[in-house]
Design an enzyme around this catalytic site. Sequence first.
Site, PDB file in Angstrom:
ATOM      1  CD  GLU A 143      -3.147  -0.541   0.131  1.00  0.00           C
ATOM      2  OE1 GLU A 143      -3.076   0.594  -0.357  1.00  0.00           O
ATOM      3  OE2 GLU A 143      -4.041  -1.353  -0.164  1.00  0.00           O
ATOM      4  CB  SER A 144       1.916   3.298   2.306  1.00  0.00           C
ATOM      5  OG  SER A 144       2.129   2.490   3.463  1.00  0.00           O
TER       6      SER A 144
END
Length: 528
Positions: A143-144
């Site tokens: 995701e990040s």
Amino acid sequence: MNRHRLWWPLLTAIFLSACSSLPAPDEAAELEAPVQSGESPYLLKARRGGNPTLSELRTESSIGLRAVAPLTVPTDLWDRIRRGFAMEDLDSEPVREREQWYAARPEYIERMTARSNKYLFHIVEELERRNMPTELALLPFVESAFNPQAVSSASAAGMWQFMPATGKDFDLTQNMFRDDRRDVLASTRAALDYLERLNRQFNDWHLALAAYNWGQGNVAKAIKRNQSQGLGTSYTEINLPQETRQYVPKLLAIKNIVAQPERFRAKLPGIGNHPFFDAVPIKRDMDVAKVAELAGVTERDLRQLNPSINKPMFMAAVNPSVLLPWDNAAEFEAKLASHSGPLASWTAWKAPRDMTVAQAAEQHGVDAGELRELNKIPLRMLVKAGSALLVPRNGKLDMDVPEHLADHGQLLLKEEIILVRTQIKARKGDTLAKLAQRYRLSAAKVADWNDLSPKARLKPGQQLVLQLPQREARIAAADERSAETAAAGKAKPGRKGEKGGKVAAAKPSSGKARSSRDLKVALDSKKR
């Protein structure tokens, strides 16, 4: 004392007690003894120092044995994560492609795994408490890259990349003082709540992950579409957009690298199987700088653990605890208990009316530029009534921020209209009311600007001053020039015609439309 700090020494004591009961080296022969009739292979493997596989765990659980965990406690968090892997693997080309992609970028793997060491233990703890697969602890890599300050082009934010609306659905507050989508504890709780809900809906972790990325409604429609056509409904069979099609393979590729880093020549930084941070309670508002000073950490490190705070202050009403590195928590508590000076330099204030930043700054004795920067107010914007602003503590405002303001404070802005002093001339028949209506102003304001009575009579050509927005000022100036040009044209002497009549002097064509009267005169002149 924080509850997390109570159970950890207790767990350590239990672990040491268990270790003290393990056989001494001279009892090694007993470990090689054959399996006794009815002895659990799981217990034998644990007794001989090995770690049972997931299938062995499931077998032991199914026959009702009390031993459901290894006797050894992993000292390395990666090992603990591996023991909790429970998702079905995908032997597919996309997974192999992502494995090669990550393996070809060892610096990237090392950088994002090093960043994760602050947060992984807490995530693994929560997953185990909920009996969820520990593969999900690796999802923030996808995701990040474990960056709690990450913001996507679609406005998703935080480690778990929550969209604003989804964040609100899971009680993640987003206001001018904080964004809980970036909060380590709150966002992890929300993400696992969401993943649990999705898994209950689809009864399949691959589909749940696809829904986390693409939306549960979209995945449900894709499944229904395949069902109507008599097709399969697994993750690999439904029609997914390209990003979602790659989403699960990315996670499984990272899982495989964590499971066998040597196979991919990957270097995982050592992460101890113990908490990185502790949640320390606070009862008063505190400056970020003051917390860092008392804890003996840098502001940068403090903000990495408390990334939801976007202002220079913790508000006790909504941030009852501060996350600090484990070894600094006790130091902070001791210094805070003996601290006697002020703890906070700022407080929150609600604007009573629309005002400029300069007006608000003057009211609170602070530089307008500093106030604008502190509250992230763009240039040429007015602060609307009801806006919550962070301002210096002084006088009556030397108080902690109340919960309702800290939890719901919003910055409300509107475009600041810059007025331009504009001169116009009254026309025949004009009154202050007519003139004010023409420029969408109030007659009282026009009278005030010109030191006139609201009922004053105007003479044609009388000079008046108006305060107009820039665009309207340009239009008014152009209108005045057109009126002057028209008046000058009427004042020019004409030439006598053949019958003694006067004809307007011809003007060179300017490409602009003329009045019907001017056009008629010009045509008559041409006929003669």
